[in-house]
Design an enzyme around this catalytic site. Structure first.
Site, PDB file in Angstrom:
ATOM      1  N   ALA A 179       5.032  -7.268 -11.508  1.00 41.77           N
ATOM      2  CA  ALA A 179       4.860  -6.230 -10.488  1.00 41.77           C
ATOM      3  C   ALA A 179       5.770  -5.034 -10.744  1.00 41.77           C
ATOM      4  CB  ALA A 179       5.145  -6.813  -9.106  1.00 41.77           C
ATOM      5  N   GLU A 180       6.964  -5.292 -11.248  1.00 40.07           N
ATOM      6  CA  GLU A 180       7.931  -4.215 -11.436  1.00 40.07           C
ATOM      7  C   GLU A 180       7.614  -3.324 -12.637  1.00 40.07           C
ATOM      8  OE1 GLU A 180      10.415  -3.118  -9.723  1.00 40.07           O
ATOM      9  OE2 GLU A 180      10.669  -4.652  -8.205  1.00 40.07           O
ATOM     10  N   SER A 181       7.315  -3.944 -13.770  1.00 40.08           N
ATOM     11  CA  SER A 181       7.199  -3.156 -15.003  1.00 40.08           C
ATOM     12  C   SER A 181       6.026  -3.531 -15.890  1.00 40.08           C
ATOM     13  CB  SER A 181       8.477  -3.328 -15.827  1.00 40.08           C
ATOM     14  OG  SER A 181       8.584  -4.676 -16.273  1.00 40.08           O
TER      15      SER A 181
END
Length: 204
Positions: free
Chosen positions: A104-106
């Site tokens: 989800a972050e990167s």
């Protein structure tokens, strides 16, 4: 007149200074009068490709990440799996949760940079990195280590409530506490929690 050797040296220097740049082709054309032209956008078949060169910086933000849901992302997931598993084991985390947060972050991009200044696989802000002893936020091992430790502390803080820990990872623990130990009413955070939990369920 520019010569290919000079261009190559200049581009090599730029590549050294700015390793996170995109690549494109450079083409050369010599007209009937002997004039030499270089371009990255050839307009006719007379141009011949001579070198590849960095063309433009790629700055990453939450809305501009490596392709998700593709083989490219899956390739990077496999590449960093051993580091993720090791950090998960060290901090008593479910590896699937750590994978979900990183996805989800990167989208497994170690060079991702958000418009707020978060960096790397787990998108660490400078203060978070300093708090957990991360010296190089672009280093996958250090980044995962710091992010995993932070996530582990959040899970402990919110009594193993994964939903709240994930919300705190995005919005900060103080905001979760401020709103009565609930997911803060921020659209970004609510969407983030839903996305992480969706990935978590898929990875389990």
């Amino acid at each position: 007149m520019f010569r290919p050797s000079k261009i190559r040296r200049s581009l090599a220097f730029l590549s050294f200074l700015f390793p996170g740049v995109a690549s494109t082709d450079v083409y050369k054309y010599v007209d009937s009068a002997g004039h030499v032209f270089y371009t990255d956008n050839p307009r006719h078949s007379g141009y011949q490709r001579i070198i590849k060169t960095p063309a433009a910086f790629l700055f990453y933000s939450p809305s501009k990440k490596w392709p998700s849901g593709s083989g490219f992302s899956e390739k990077n997931r496999r590449q960093f799996a051993s580091l993720i598993d090791a950090a998960a084991s060290k901090y008593s985390l479910d590896p699937a949760l750590l994978h979900a947060v990183i996805r989800a972050e990167s989208s497994y991009n170690p060079e991702a940079v958000s418009n707020k200044g978060a960096v790397g696989l787990m998108q660490l802000m400078p203060e978070t990195a300093a708090r957990y002893g991360v010296r190089d936020r672009y280093d996958p091992g250090e980044n995962i280590e710091g992010g995993a430790k932070y996530l582990s502390e959040l899970i402990g803080m919110f009594q193993s409530d994964v939903r709240l820990a994930v919300a705190a990872y995005n919005a900060g623990e103080n905001n979760v506490i401020k709103y009565g130990n609930k997911v803060p009413p921020f659209q970004e955070t609510q969407q983030y929690v839903a996305r992480v939990l969706n990935y978590y369920n898929r990875f389990n």
